[in-house]
Design an enzyme around this catalytic site. Structure first.
Site: not given
Ligand code: V0D
Length: 257
Positions: A34, A51, A145
């Site tokens: 968060d 993000h 992991l």
């Molecule tokens: C935004 C902080 C990696 C939280 C981290 C769709 C909010 C960065 C992924 C990710 C997000 C998801 C699946 C995957 C590989 C990478 C990701 C989302 C948001 C939402 F197979 N960061 N990340 N997905 N944020």
């Protein structure tokens, strides 16, 4: 501050990796990442910048968790509530898995990381779902992991779906009501096959679970920090693990579980 530091005589000293490696490691660490929007706001940047920076921290903490020998890292990336955000922000978020995987999938493969996903991925945009599925497939044989992304995940929806499926299996005569035990219920959840988290980390100061793994977190040690996710470092991660290890030592042998 005081809480996170080990006290040696007069000085508070930061926990080291070596010290953490000398004690039992949590097998499964879950993180509610968060504070990305707040991080951006503080810098007068668009929320997307927060993000994006948060995504870089995902990479850093994934590598570090793997180095520490942690077996499962679960990351709450997108909740069922997140659809309520402005469409432009949701559209941006839905591009992050592709962006992340374009850059880091080769690294994950090289580091023996196995990508998994929980949540209702069928409701994600096709381009997002395809990128994630490709990563899951390409890493399915890896033995290091487990990097478990919660995408369009909500715990009550997960439990509701499990109860519905159990009812159907009882109706079909595949299951008797007497068979409904805690392990059986666990096996109907999206985390089936994964051990429950030993440690939950939530960044950015909110002290709540926000519909994340409610069943699975029943006995989990909880660690909250005011640090915003884009500011989260390996040192913060070590502090969280050290806090877990201290609590675990205190209950060692006379576990409350
Ligand atoms: C935004 C902080 C990696 C939280 C981290 C769709 C909010 C960065 C992924 C990710 C997000 C998801 C699946 C995957 C590989 C990478 C990701 C989302 C948001 C939402 F197979 N960061 N990340 N997905 N944020």
């Amino acid at each position: 501050m005081f809480n996170k530091m080990r006290k040696t005589k007069e000085k508070d000293v930061p926990v080291t990796k070596e010290e953490v490696l000398r004690h039992p490691m949590p097998n499964h660490v879950a993180i509610i990442m968060d504070g990305n929007g707040r991080w951006a706001k503080k810098r007068a940047l668009p929320r997307a910048a927060g993000h994006y920076e948060g995504m870089q921290v995902v990479r850093k903490i994934t590598r570090f968790a793997n180095e520490l020998g942690i077996q499962i890292l679960s990351l709450y990336a997108f909740s069922t509530e997140n659809w309520k955000r402005p469409k432009s922000e949701v559209d941006y978020l839905m591009k992050l898995p592709e962006q992340f995987l374009t850059t880091f999938l080769p690294e994950l493969v090289a580091e023996n990381v196995k990508v998994q996903v929980i949540g209702h991925t069928e409701a994600l945009p096709d381009h997002t779902r395809r990128a994630v599925e490709k990563a899951v497939e390409e890493t399915s044989g890896n033995t290091g992991l487990v990097l478990n992304f919660a995408l369009n995940y909500g715990s009550r929806a997960e439990i509701t779906a499990a109860v519905k499926q159990i009812a159907k299996d009882v109706e079909r005569g595949m299951l008797a009501p007497e068979d409904i035990t805690e392990p059986l219920i666990s096996s109907y959840l999206m985390t089936s096959g994964l051990a429950d988290p030993d440690l939950l980390i939530r960044t950015s100061g909110e002290i709540r679970l926000s519909n994340f793994m409610l069943w699975q977190l029943a006995y989990t040690e909880l660690w909250f920090t005011d640090v915003l996710w884009p500011d989260f470092t390996e040192q913060h991660f070590l502090e969280a693990i050290a806090a877990y290890q201290r609590r675990d030592r205190r209950f060692g042998g006379v576990s409350a579980r």
